[in-house]
Write a protein that holds these residues in place. Structure first.
Motif, PDB file in Angstrom:
ATOM      1  N   UNK A 240      -1.230  -2.232   7.354  1.00 36.02           N
ATOM      2  CA  UNK A 240      -1.297  -2.438   8.803  1.00 36.02           C
ATOM      3  C   UNK A 240      -0.900  -1.200   9.601  1.00 36.02           C
ATOM      4  N   UNK A 241       0.137  -0.489   9.180  1.00 34.29           N
ATOM      5  CA  UNK A 241       0.649   0.622   9.975  1.00 34.29           C
ATOM      6  C   UNK A 241      -0.070   1.941   9.730  1.00 34.29           C
ATOM      7  N   UNK A 242      -0.924   1.997   8.723  1.00 32.73           N
ATOM      8  CA  UNK A 242      -1.525   3.277   8.354  1.00 32.73           C
ATOM      9  C   UNK A 242      -3.043   3.320   8.451  1.00 32.73           C
ATOM     10  N   UNK A 243      -3.699   2.169   8.495  1.00 33.26           N
ATOM     11  CA  UNK A 243      -5.156   2.167   8.415  1.00 33.26           C
ATOM     12  C   UNK A 243      -5.809   2.916   9.567  1.00 33.26           C
ATOM     13  N   UNK A 244      -5.285   2.765  10.785  1.00 34.06           N
ATOM     14  CA  UNK A 244      -5.902   3.471  11.904  1.00 34.06           C
ATOM     15  C   UNK A 244      -5.741   4.984  11.769  1.00 34.06           C
TER      16      UNK A 244
END
Length: 339
Positions: A240-244
């Motif tokens: 969740x915190x890294x995909x973007x």
């Protein structure tokens, strides 16, 4: 005859308990393996926490990865003999081809009994011989973490010389991905919150390191390293915190291998970026026995060694300590339990 086994009786560390079970005999097409070493994966920690499979039937013998030597073979087994050093494939019914519901249903360590026991019978066609240069401890790290990285980098990723690859973190899968990407001739960027771990990653061959605590917008830093072109492949372990950030760092047409969800399962995705850049988001779940065999040949030829963090003894206290160490999240490389 009886053997010792660690069973999980409830979803807590103190529910990992030593027990006795009958020592198995080989059935037709099976071999009995004397276990010499096991290694832990993050799924093993999640199983004990009741997160990985809340419906898991208990008690269960956990742990999916192990290495040992054969003590007996059953009727029809000709590829192995007593004394052979072997490791077991994580999904023994996924021998080749694409995955399926049936192939995914036979996972070792959950839902089925795993390797955290002194002896285990196993389908012989799902065993593989250990490369001679590897110890039991090193070989025990290969079935899940290494094969997952191999599937991402080689089987599905088809990374080639000169490609730019980013690997998130320095856990077991991440370090195998770094090693396989370097074997393929790629330029590799590693991210971590620890400068000390980044230095260790560079000693293993990483070309660049990014501290994501110092650089929260690390996707822009990674793109800058590529001269603004973007990366060819990203090993996505954060979730969740890294995909973007991965989406910002990847090149048009690049591939993001989704392996882990360490920071959570529900990311916010800017979908137009995915569409407009024609990105590929590929889920990775270990791989087939055919892939395992190919990976072992590559490890044998290259004489590659897995990175080990710490080893613990096969006892109730030792196993609980190994799990606790994994839960702390500070390991660099694989955590091993030695028999």
């Amino acid at each position: 005859m009886a053997m010792r086994a660690i069973e999980l009786h409830g979803f807590a560390l103190d529910q990992l308990k030593m027990a006795e079970r009958p020592q198995p005999a080989p059935g037709p097409g099976e071999a009995v393996v004397r276990v010499r070493a096991c290694s832990l994966n993050f799924r093993d920690w999640l199983l004990v926490q009741g997160v990985y499979n809340p419906k898991q039937k208990l008690p269960v013998i956990p742990v999916s990865d192990a290495a040992g030597d054969i003590v007996a073979v059953g009727e029809g087994v000709t590829a192995f003999k007593a004394g052979d050093r072997v490791l077991g494939h994580f999904m023994p019914t996924w021998l080749s081809g694409e995955p399926s519901v049936e192939k995914f249903s036979a996972g070792i360590g959950s839902p089925n009994d795993g390797w955290l026991c002194e002896y285990r019978s196993f389908p012989a066609n799902a065993l593989a011989k250990i490369p001679e240069h590897l110890s039991y401890e090193e070989a025990a790290t290969l079935p899940c973490a290494a094969l997952t990285a191999w599937s991402a980098i080689v089987t599905l990723g088809q990374v080639k010389p000169g490609d730019r690859v980013l690997v998130q973190g320095t856990g077991g899968v991440a370090l195998f991905a770094l090693q396989f990407a370097k074997l393929a001739g790629a330029e590799v960027i590693v991210t971590s919150s620890s400068d000390a771990k980044l230095q260790k990653a560079k000693a293993l061959g990483a070309d660049h390191g990014i501290n994501y605590r110092d650089n929260p917008e690390w996707g822009r830093v990674a793109r800058a390293i590529s001269g603004g072109q973007g990366l060819d492949h990203i090993i996505e372990l954060g979730g969740a915190d890294t995909l973007m950030q991965s989406i910002r760092a990847i090149r048009p047409g690049g591939m993001i291998s989704m392996i882990g969800v360490l920071s959570g399962p529900r990311p916010e995705i800017h979908l137009p970026l995915v569409v407009m850049q024609q990105l590929r988001l590929q889920g990775i779940t270990v791989g087939s026995k055919e892939g395992l065999d190919a990976m072992l040949r590559a490890i044998d030829v290259s004489k590659m060694h897995p990175v080990l963090d710490r080893s613990f003894d096969f006892s109730e206290t030792g196993v609980r300590a190994a799990y606790a160490h994994m839960g702390e999240g500070q390991a660099f490389g694989k955590i091993v339990i030695v028999f």
